[in-house]
Design an enzyme around this catalytic site. Sequence first.
Site, PDB file in Angstrom:
ATOM      1  N   ASN A   1      20.066 -24.023 -33.560  1.00 44.72           N
ATOM      2  CA  ASN A   1      21.187 -24.368 -34.438  1.00 44.72           C
ATOM      3  C   ASN A   1      20.649 -24.408 -35.866  1.00 44.72           C
ATOM      4  OD1 ASN A   1      23.294 -25.493 -35.829  1.00 44.72           O
ATOM      5  ND2 ASN A   1      23.255 -27.473 -34.763  1.00 44.72           N
ATOM      6  N   TRP A   2      21.050 -23.429 -36.647  1.00 44.77           N
ATOM      7  CA  TRP A   2      20.505 -23.325 -38.013  1.00 44.77           C
ATOM      8  C   TRP A   2      21.204 -24.273 -38.985  1.00 44.77           C
ATOM      9  CZ3 TRP A   2      19.808 -17.274 -38.930  1.00 44.77           C
ATOM     10  CH2 TRP A   2      18.916 -16.779 -37.957  1.00 44.77           C
ATOM     11  N   LYS A   3      22.268 -24.916 -38.550  1.00 41.20           N
ATOM     12  CA  LYS A   3      23.021 -25.860 -39.397  1.00 41.20           C
ATOM     13  C   LYS A   3      23.345 -25.209 -40.747  1.00 41.20           C
ATOM     14  CE  LYS A   3      21.034 -29.645 -36.808  1.00 41.20           C
ATOM     15  NZ  LYS A   3      20.598 -31.036 -36.757  1.00 41.20           N
TER      16      LYS A   3
ATOM     17  N   HIS B   1      29.299 -31.350 -32.150  1.00 42.99           N
ATOM     18  CA  HIS B   1      27.963 -31.748 -32.608  1.00 42.99           C
ATOM     19  C   HIS B   1      28.032 -33.107 -33.288  1.00 42.99           C
ATOM     20  CE1 HIS B   1      24.209 -31.809 -34.832  1.00 42.99           C
ATOM     21  NE2 HIS B   1      23.767 -30.953 -33.934  1.00 42.99           N
TER      22      HIS B   1
ATOM     23  N   GLU C   1      26.838 -34.180 -35.931  1.00 41.27           N
ATOM     24  CA  GLU C   1      27.128 -34.143 -37.377  1.00 41.27           C
ATOM     25  C   GLU C   1      28.617 -33.929 -37.628  1.00 41.27           C
ATOM     26  OE1 GLU C   1      24.059 -31.287 -38.094  1.00 41.27           O
ATOM     27  OE2 GLU C   1      22.609 -32.843 -37.545  1.00 41.27           O
TER      28      GLU C   1
ATOM     29  N   GLU D   1      22.520 -34.802 -26.993  1.00 38.30           N
ATOM     30  CA  GLU D   1      21.757 -34.980 -28.223  1.00 38.30           C
ATOM     31  C   GLU D   1      21.894 -36.432 -28.684  1.00 38.30           C
ATOM     32  OE1 GLU D   1      21.031 -31.021 -30.487  1.00 38.30           O
ATOM     33  OE2 GLU D   1      22.958 -31.803 -31.129  1.00 38.30           O
TER      34      GLU D   1
ATOM     35  N   GLY E   1      16.892 -34.812 -36.031  1.00 38.09           N
ATOM     36  CA  GLY E   1      16.313 -34.690 -37.368  1.00 38.09           C
ATOM     37  C   GLY E   1      15.431 -35.856 -37.773  1.00 38.09           C
TER      38      GLY E   1
ATOM     39  N   SER F   1      15.006 -33.355 -32.145  1.00 41.02           N
ATOM     40  CA  SER F   1      13.579 -33.273 -32.468  1.00 41.02           C
ATOM     41  C   SER F   1      12.752 -32.542 -31.406  1.00 41.02           C
ATOM     42  CB  SER F   1      13.008 -34.661 -32.750  1.00 41.02           C
ATOM     43  OG  SER F   1      13.650 -35.230 -33.884  1.00 41.02           O
TER      44      SER F   1
ATOM     45  N   GLY G   1      17.113 -27.813 -33.736  1.00 42.29           N
ATOM     46  CA  GLY G   1      17.516 -27.731 -35.137  1.00 42.29           C
ATOM     47  C   GLY G   1      16.363 -27.257 -36.004  1.00 42.29           C
ATOM     48  N   GLY G   2      15.690 -28.191 -36.641  1.00 42.77           N
ATOM     49  CA  GLY G   2      14.630 -27.878 -37.606  1.00 42.77           C
ATOM     50  C   GLY G   2      13.611 -26.859 -37.117  1.00 42.77           C
TER      51      GLY G   2
HETATM   52  P1  13P Z   1      16.629 -31.338 -34.782  1.00 46.09           P
HETATM   53  O1  13P Z   1      15.954 -30.432 -33.764  1.00 46.09           O
HETATM   54  O2  13P Z   1      16.344 -30.936 -36.189  1.00 46.09           O
HETATM   55  O3  13P Z   1      16.380 -32.766 -34.477  1.00 46.09           O
HETATM   56  O4  13P Z   1      18.213 -31.102 -34.593  1.00 46.09           O
HETATM   57  C1  13P Z   1      18.761 -31.176 -33.338  1.00 46.09           C
HETATM   58  C2  13P Z   1      20.156 -30.699 -33.394  1.00 46.09           C
HETATM   59  O5  13P Z   1      21.022 -31.361 -33.926  1.00 46.09           O
HETATM   60  C3  13P Z   1      20.464 -29.397 -32.795  1.00 46.09           C
HETATM   61  O6  13P Z   1      21.835 -29.191 -32.708  1.00 46.09           O
END
Ligand code: 13P
Length: 252
Positions: free
Chosen positions: A10-12, A96, A98, A168, A174, A214, A235-236
């Site tokens: 997920n590149w957000k 998600h 967020e 999640e 994050g 994470s 994510g990251g």
């Molecule tokens: P991180 O891997 O950066 O913690 O993000 C997880 C995430 O929200 C994937 O959708």
Amino acid sequence: MQRIPLIAGNWKMHTSLAEARNLAAAVVSVCKGLTDREVMIAPPFTALATVAEVVRGSGVRLAAQNICWEEQGAFTGEIAPGMLRELGCDMAIIGHSERRHIFGESDALVNQRMAGAMRFGITPIFCFGETLAEREGGQTMAVLERQIRAGLADIAVVDPTRLVLAYEPVWAIGTGKTASDHQAQEAHEFVRNLLLEMYEKSIARQIRILYGGSVNSGNVDALLRQPDIDGALVGGAALKVDSFERIIHFRQ
Ligand code: 13P
């Protein structure tokens, strides 16, 4: 039938067009020859068309980071399922944390998005998870159950490969704080049992449940060794090809 592991990036709200093109090309190249796992990337909407061209024919799947339930109309800021399908994008992240916590998306809205995605043949990655306060208050399983029953209300599943769940925990997103293998497996097992109550058993056993929060090159192997963890939503660590490559090539 075994559940095929899915590694999803997920590149957000990251990547310029040029960065997206390069990252997608690098992902395609590290996925060559993979047959025992699936890989998916979810760039921002602005890069979907560009990335679609890069991944076409490679087996790397493309997802949107959200989706509307209507075919078209006065829905400013939203993207219709048909618009995604036109690009060759047949998956979408829904609910998600967020979206839920920053943009106030409710269980009911998430359910509407789920129904829309399923109706138009887009495979949802349905996300849910508890906050730190909810975990510390002993509410984790109750919160997961509420989110799942509400998010999947009236969602029929005929083909279990066309619905993906993602646990999640909000406190792990994050933050660099991953749920331990034990904590993650405990939640996944709970979710699996809930699915077994909600759907026909043969279907429920085939639905993939990803872990996200994470995930990195150092913890992926242990997480994916858990019996009810069928992949990762990253994510990251999905923004750098080295770490994402190692995650894709997790060892069970
Ligand atoms: P991180 O891997 O950066 O913690 O993000 C997880 C995430 O929200 C994937 O959708």
